[in-house]
Design a protein around this motif. Structure first.
Motif, PDB file in Angstrom:
ATOM      1  N   GLU A   1      40.955  39.565  45.822  1.00 29.18           N
ATOM      2  CA  GLU A   1      42.013  39.080  44.942  1.00 29.18           C
ATOM      3  C   GLU A   1      42.627  37.790  45.465  1.00 29.18           C
ATOM      4  O   GLU A   1      42.993  36.904  44.683  1.00 29.18           O
TER       5      GLU A   1
ATOM      6  N   ILE B   1      46.021  44.824  40.542  1.00 29.42           N
ATOM      7  CA  ILE B   1      44.587  45.130  40.583  1.00 29.42           C
ATOM      8  C   ILE B   1      44.170  45.549  41.981  1.00 29.42           C
ATOM      9  O   ILE B   1      43.435  46.522  42.170  1.00 29.42           O
TER      10      ILE B   1
ATOM     11  N   SER C   1      40.292  46.362  35.555  1.00 25.05           N
ATOM     12  CA  SER C   1      40.990  45.086  35.711  1.00 25.05           C
ATOM     13  C   SER C   1      41.370  44.461  34.376  1.00 25.05           C
ATOM     14  O   SER C   1      42.455  43.878  34.245  1.00 25.05           O
TER      15      SER C   1
ATOM     16  N   ALA D   1      42.201  38.114  36.368  1.00 23.63           N
ATOM     17  CA  ALA D   1      41.632  39.446  36.522  1.00 23.63           C
ATOM     18  C   ALA D   1      40.108  39.424  36.556  1.00 23.63           C
ATOM     19  O   ALA D   1      39.482  40.076  37.407  1.00 23.63           O
TER      20      ALA D   1
END
Length: 259
Positions: free
Chosen positions: A6, A118, A138, A237
């Motif tokens: 991420e 997420i 996600s 995402a």
């Protein structure tokens, strides 16, 4: 890539956002940004579709089934990657060019919150679900996170931010022409798509001013703003999904090796 997925996705998305925002008005070389963004986002959409299809295929068909090989998820994944990826990237590109500072900060908040949730949810769900199913959430997470920001963005446009300058141009056609004049002077494919989005946004704002008592026009503006906020959230995402799913390829090979 574990916990770094991420973070890497966020940094790359922010870099692409800024390169497009400040580069495209001055150099045509920035036209590479949407291509890179589409590959990054599209890969996440494609890999997510393929991994989910393969996982479900193993639970539906017997190992020796002759029909099993037809359900790979590649074709549907490619279609989704092109259609959804193009919509997401166009929404991000249009927003990045015209967003004012509060809106840029809002987009940053959407991205940070989306990636943080997420990352947390992926680790929680991984205790109970296969990794591909944990990552597949996600897109839904992005939609859920974007919803309150949609309301905030709509409120900002209605009560905080001044109306676009081109809205003062006069009649409908004058507003349309003035809004197009704000786009960079380019002759490439993406400028045509951005022009269509610019005209749509200008038409909604003009109708909202001309028919201020009609709630349906306000609802139309909210829907448009929501689509843009969702595109920003999905941009982050699906980029994170790309990093996560690439890291999973060694666990469940797909393609010819999984057949």
């Amino acid at each position: 890539m574990g916990r770094w997925s991420e973070l890497c996705a966020g940094l790359i998305c922010a870099a692409l956002f800024l390169l497009w925002r400040f580069g495209y008005p001055h150099t045509s070389a920035a036209a590479l940004v949407p291509v890179i963004a589409l590959l990054l986002v599209g890969a996440g959409i494609y890999l997510r579709r393929v991994r989910l299809t393969l996982a479900m295929r193993e639970g539906i068909f017997l190992p020796g089934s002759r029909y099993k090989r037809w359900f790979s998820g590649r074709m549907s994944g490619l279609i989704l990657a092109v259609v959804e990826g193009t919509a997401i990237v166009l929404g991000m590109c249009h927003f990045a060019l015209h967003a004012r500072l509060p809106e840029v900060l809002l987009a940053a908040a959407i991205g940070i919150c989306t990636l943080a949730v997420i990352a947390w949810l992926r680790r929680v769900m991984a205790r109970e679900l296969r990794p591909e199913f944990a990552v597949a959430a996600s897109a839904w997470v992005a939609a859920a996170i974007a919803l309150p920001f949609c309301l905030l963005h709509f409120w900002m446009q209605q009560d905080i931010l001044p109306p676009p300058v081109w809205l003062e141009a006069g009649g409908f056609m004058e507003v349309m022409k003035a809004s197009l004049a704000e786009l960079p002077l380019r002759r490439d494919g993406i400028i045509e798509a951005l022009s269509a989005m610019q005209l749509l946004e200008a038409a909604i704002h003009w109708m909202l001013r001309a028919m201020s008592d009609v709630w349906g026009v306000s609802a139309l503006l909210f829907i448009y703003n929501s689509a843009i906020c969702l595109a920003v959230g999905r941009f982050f995402a699906d980029s994170a999904a790309t990093f996560n799913l690439v890291g999973l390829t060694h666990e469940l090979p797909f393609g010819t090796r999984s057949q």
